[in-house]
Design an enzyme around this catalytic site. Structure first.
Site, PDB file in Angstrom:
ATOM      1  N   LYS A  10     146.595  69.772  47.679  1.00 30.92           N
ATOM      2  CA  LYS A  10     145.148  69.503  47.645  1.00 30.92           C
ATOM      3  C   LYS A  10     144.571  69.415  49.069  1.00 30.92           C
ATOM      4  O   LYS A  10     143.595  70.082  49.393  1.00 30.92           O
ATOM      5  CB  LYS A  10     144.869  68.174  46.899  1.00 30.92           C
ATOM      6  CG  LYS A  10     145.390  68.160  45.472  1.00 30.92           C
ATOM      7  CD  LYS A  10     145.064  66.864  44.758  1.00 30.92           C
ATOM      8  CE  LYS A  10     145.805  65.652  45.304  1.00 30.92           C
ATOM      9  NZ  LYS A  10     147.276  65.690  45.122  1.00 30.92           N
ATOM     10  N   ARG A  86     141.274  59.803  38.827  1.00 34.79           N
ATOM     11  CA  ARG A  86     142.696  59.880  38.463  1.00 34.79           C
ATOM     12  C   ARG A  86     142.975  59.218  37.133  1.00 34.79           C
ATOM     13  O   ARG A  86     144.136  59.034  36.765  1.00 34.79           O
ATOM     14  CB  ARG A  86     143.541  59.187  39.523  1.00 34.79           C
ATOM     15  CG  ARG A  86     143.514  59.935  40.831  1.00 34.79           C
ATOM     16  CD  ARG A  86     144.702  59.551  41.671  1.00 34.79           C
ATOM     17  NE  ARG A  86     144.474  60.021  43.002  1.00 34.79           N
ATOM     18  CZ  ARG A  86     145.380  60.698  43.710  1.00 34.79           C
ATOM     19  NH1 ARG A  86     146.557  60.934  43.224  1.00 34.79           N
ATOM     20  NH2 ARG A  86     145.087  61.098  44.921  1.00 34.79           N
ATOM     21  N   ARG A 121     156.756  66.975  54.537  1.00 37.07           N
ATOM     22  CA  ARG A 121     155.390  66.889  55.075  1.00 37.07           C
ATOM     23  C   ARG A 121     155.342  66.020  56.335  1.00 37.07           C
ATOM     24  O   ARG A 121     155.957  64.963  56.417  1.00 37.07           O
ATOM     25  CB  ARG A 121     154.445  66.294  54.032  1.00 37.07           C
ATOM     26  CG  ARG A 121     153.076  65.976  54.632  1.00 37.07           C
ATOM     27  CD  ARG A 121     152.002  65.710  53.625  1.00 37.07           C
ATOM     28  NE  ARG A 121     152.366  64.735  52.621  1.00 37.07           N
ATOM     29  CZ  ARG A 121     151.649  64.500  51.532  1.00 37.07           C
ATOM     30  NH1 ARG A 121     150.557  65.204  51.307  1.00 37.07           N
ATOM     31  NH2 ARG A 121     152.019  63.606  50.669  1.00 37.07           N
ATOM     32  N   ARG A 149     154.112  59.930  56.030  1.00 42.92           N
ATOM     33  CA  ARG A 149     153.497  58.873  55.208  1.00 42.92           C
ATOM     34  C   ARG A 149     154.566  57.993  54.582  1.00 42.92           C
ATOM     35  O   ARG A 149     155.619  58.487  54.170  1.00 42.92           O
ATOM     36  CB  ARG A 149     152.647  59.521  54.113  1.00 42.92           C
ATOM     37  CG  ARG A 149     151.191  59.581  54.471  1.00 42.92           C
ATOM     38  CD  ARG A 149     150.384  60.434  53.549  1.00 42.92           C
ATOM     39  NE  ARG A 149     150.517  60.106  52.137  1.00 42.92           N
ATOM     40  CZ  ARG A 149     149.836  60.703  51.180  1.00 42.92           C
ATOM     41  NH1 ARG A 149     148.985  61.667  51.478  1.00 42.92           N
ATOM     42  NH2 ARG A 149     150.008  60.380  49.920  1.00 42.92           N
ATOM     43  N   ARG A 160     154.662  58.295  41.617  1.00 42.59           N
ATOM     44  CA  ARG A 160     153.352  58.950  41.753  1.00 42.59           C
ATOM     45  C   ARG A 160     153.214  60.074  40.725  1.00 42.59           C
ATOM     46  O   ARG A 160     152.145  60.264  40.136  1.00 42.59           O
ATOM     47  CB  ARG A 160     153.201  59.512  43.176  1.00 42.59           C
ATOM     48  CG  ARG A 160     153.004  58.408  44.217  1.00 42.59           C
ATOM     49  CD  ARG A 160     153.358  58.856  45.626  1.00 42.59           C
ATOM     50  NE  ARG A 160     152.506  59.887  46.166  1.00 42.59           N
ATOM     51  CZ  ARG A 160     152.814  60.634  47.236  1.00 42.59           C
ATOM     52  NH1 ARG A 160     153.962  60.442  47.869  1.00 42.59           N
ATOM     53  NH2 ARG A 160     151.981  61.535  47.672  1.00 42.59           N
TER      54      ARG A 160
HETATM   55  P1  AP5 Z   1     149.307  68.489  50.828  1.00 45.15           P
HETATM   56  O1  AP5 Z   1     148.217  69.491  50.975  1.00 45.15           O
HETATM   57  O2  AP5 Z   1     149.391  67.396  51.846  1.00 45.15           O
HETATM   58  O3  AP5 Z   1     149.337  67.900  49.328  1.00 45.15           O
HETATM   59  P2  AP5 Z   1     148.351  66.918  48.546  1.00 45.15           P
HETATM   60  O4  AP5 Z   1     148.171  67.465  47.193  1.00 45.15           O
HETATM   61  O5  AP5 Z   1     147.120  66.644  49.372  1.00 45.15           O
HETATM   62  O6  AP5 Z   1     149.312  65.654  48.488  1.00 45.15           O
HETATM   63  P3  AP5 Z   1     149.060  64.100  48.570  1.00 45.15           P
HETATM   64  O7  AP5 Z   1     150.423  63.497  48.632  1.00 45.15           O
HETATM   65  O8  AP5 Z   1     148.116  63.736  49.675  1.00 45.15           O
HETATM   66  O9  AP5 Z   1     148.445  63.775  47.222  1.00 45.15           O
HETATM   67  P4  AP5 Z   1     148.483  62.429  46.487  1.00 45.15           P
HETATM   68  O10 AP5 Z   1     147.562  62.701  45.381  1.00 45.15           O
HETATM   69  O11 AP5 Z   1     149.815  61.932  46.130  1.00 45.15           O
HETATM   70  O12 AP5 Z   1     148.021  61.415  47.635  1.00 45.15           O
HETATM   71  P5  AP5 Z   1     146.639  60.711  47.986  1.00 45.15           P
HETATM   72  O13 AP5 Z   1     146.574  60.593  49.446  1.00 45.15           O
HETATM   73  O14 AP5 Z   1     145.507  61.331  47.277  1.00 45.15           O
HETATM   74  O15 AP5 Z   1     150.683  69.311  50.792  1.00 45.15           O
HETATM   75  C1  AP5 Z   1     151.918  68.640  50.707  1.00 45.15           C
HETATM   76  C2  AP5 Z   1     152.958  69.364  51.594  1.00 45.15           C
HETATM   77  O16 AP5 Z   1     153.231  70.643  51.042  1.00 45.15           O
HETATM   78  C3  AP5 Z   1     152.468  69.614  53.043  1.00 45.15           C
HETATM   79  O17 AP5 Z   1     153.544  69.465  53.925  1.00 45.15           O
HETATM   80  C4  AP5 Z   1     151.961  71.073  53.007  1.00 45.15           C
HETATM   81  O18 AP5 Z   1     152.112  71.704  54.291  1.00 45.15           O
HETATM   82  C5  AP5 Z   1     152.874  71.690  51.957  1.00 45.15           C
HETATM   83  N1  AP5 Z   1     152.214  72.731  51.165  1.00 45.15           N
HETATM   84  C6  AP5 Z   1     150.937  72.723  50.695  1.00 45.15           C
HETATM   85  N2  AP5 Z   1     150.690  73.842  49.978  1.00 45.15           N
HETATM   86  C7  AP5 Z   1     151.850  74.563  49.992  1.00 45.15           C
HETATM   87  C8  AP5 Z   1     152.231  75.824  49.430  1.00 45.15           C
HETATM   88  N3  AP5 Z   1     151.374  76.565  48.715  1.00 45.15           N
HETATM   89  N4  AP5 Z   1     153.495  76.254  49.634  1.00 45.15           N
HETATM   90  C9  AP5 Z   1     154.391  75.499  50.367  1.00 45.15           C
HETATM   91  N5  AP5 Z   1     154.070  74.307  50.925  1.00 45.15           N
HETATM   92  C10 AP5 Z   1     152.821  73.846  50.740  1.00 45.15           C
HETATM   93  O19 AP5 Z   1     146.888  59.276  47.318  1.00 45.15           O
HETATM   94  C11 AP5 Z   1     147.843  58.395  47.860  1.00 45.15           C
HETATM   95  C12 AP5 Z   1     147.827  57.084  47.086  1.00 45.15           C
HETATM   96  O20 AP5 Z   1     146.513  56.469  47.198  1.00 45.15           O
HETATM   97  C13 AP5 Z   1     148.070  57.175  45.570  1.00 45.15           C
HETATM   98  O21 AP5 Z   1     149.453  57.218  45.263  1.00 45.15           O
HETATM   99  C14 AP5 Z   1     147.388  55.901  45.073  1.00 45.15           C
HETATM  100  O22 AP5 Z   1     148.203  54.766  45.314  1.00 45.15           O
HETATM  101  C15 AP5 Z   1     146.164  55.826  45.969  1.00 45.15           C
HETATM  102  N6  AP5 Z   1     145.008  56.535  45.380  1.00 45.15           N
HETATM  103  C16 AP5 Z   1     144.478  57.709  45.785  1.00 45.15           C
HETATM  104  N7  AP5 Z   1     143.436  58.057  45.002  1.00 45.15           N
HETATM  105  C17 AP5 Z   1     143.304  57.067  44.080  1.00 45.15           C
HETATM  106  C18 AP5 Z   1     142.433  56.871  42.975  1.00 45.15           C
HETATM  107  N8  AP5 Z   1     141.464  57.753  42.656  1.00 45.15           N
HETATM  108  N9  AP5 Z   1     142.609  55.764  42.222  1.00 45.15           N
HETATM  109  C19 AP5 Z   1     143.565  54.860  42.513  1.00 45.15           C
HETATM  110  N10 AP5 Z   1     144.436  54.998  43.546  1.00 45.15           N
HETATM  111  C20 AP5 Z   1     144.312  56.100  44.315  1.00 45.15           C
END
Ligand code: AP5
Length: 212
Positions: A10, A86, A121, A149, A160
């Site tokens: 994402k 979510r 990552r 992270r 997750r």
């Molecule tokens: P990346 O682009 O970083 O992936 P992402 O989908 O953004 O992953 P996140 O881990 O940030 O998502 P998440 O939903 O778990 O975390 P968030 O910060 O939102 O890509 C990942 C890796 O793969 C990178 O190294 C990239 O280079 C590589 N890559 C990308 N595309 C690729 C491809 N096509 N091929 C190969 N490699 C590739 O949330 C974190 C925490 O915050 C949650 O666990 C929760 O505790 C809290 N939180 C967040 N939102 C909420 C909410 N709405 N409600 C309650 N709690 C929340």
């Protein structure tokens, strides 16, 4: 809006979307991490949930996201909401506030591919760039300052992922009419090409030429 499992890509795709379409990226995870880093009461409350890979309670998240979407930059340029909603409750809350996306992008990647993505990552705290040690290797000059992270472990990914699978169908149910499903198990450029196609078609159909 853009959704998908943890590490589905994402953030990576958001950087490209923002660059091309000029939208304001609003990431629920980034907003929460900023609160944690600033040591606010919301951040202190959120930290334990985030460290365990569980959803932060709605009373912390919902108001934070709504306030960010209401900011002038997001209102003027349009927003790209990443990682929210979510759960059905979060979708309901934002719907009640009259907020709906023009397009809901769901990036789909098989679970088994996500372990390698999450453990490889690395983030550049200075530029915000997202790297992967195998799939998007960082330039030598920035390697020393990269960070990992604290929730990017295989163990925490499992929690997750379980949270994601328990909620994604209910969330998608709110946006079926504007849903764009994207196969995220392909190289980053191909994934973007798919997303770009959907967004460009929308812009062509809905945005007057002078404003596009
Ligand atoms: P990346 O682009 O970083 O992936 P992402 O989908 O953004 O992953 P996140 O881990 O940030 O998502 P998440 O939903 O778990 O975390 P968030 O910060 O939102 O890509 C990942 C890796 O793969 C990178 O190294 C990239 O280079 C590589 N890559 C990308 N595309 C690729 C491809 N096509 N091929 C190969 N490699 C590739 O949330 C974190 C925490 O915050 C949650 O666990 C929760 O505790 C809290 N939180 C967040 N939102 C909420 C909410 N709405 N409600 C309650 N709690 C929340």
């Amino acid at each position: 809006m853009i959704a998908g499992a943890p590490a589905a890509g994402k953030g990576t795709q958001c950087q490209r979307i923002v660059e091309k379409f000029g939208l304001v990226h609003v990431s629920a995870g980034d907003l929460l991490r900023e609160e944690v880093a600033a040591g606010t009461s919301a951040g202190q409350r959120a930290k334990g949930f985030m460290d365990e890979g569980r959803l932060v309670p709605n009373e912390v998240v919902v108001g934070m996201v709504k306030a960010r979407l209401a900011c002038d930059d997001a209102q003027v340029h349009g927003w790209l909401l990443d990682g929210y909603p979510r759960s059905a409750e979060q979708a309901e809350a934002i719907q009640e506030a009259g907020i709906r996306p023009d397009i809901f992008i769901l990036i789909e990647v098989p679970d088994e591919e996500l372990v390698e993505r999450v453990t490889g990552r690395r983030l550049d705290p200075e530029t915000g760039e997202i790297y992967h040690m195998s799939f998007k290797p960082p330039p030598e000059a920035v390697v020393g300052r990269l960070v990992q992270r604290s929730d990017d472990t295989e163990d925490k990914l499992r929690t997750r992922l379980a949270t994601h699978h328990a909620n994604v169908a209910a969330v998608v149910g709110y946006y079926k009419d504007v849903l764009v499903q994207v196969n995220g198990a392909r190289p980053m450029d191909e994934v973007f090409s798919n997303i770009d196609g959907a967004l460009s078609a929308f812009v062509e159909d809905h945005v007057p030429a002078a404003a596009a």
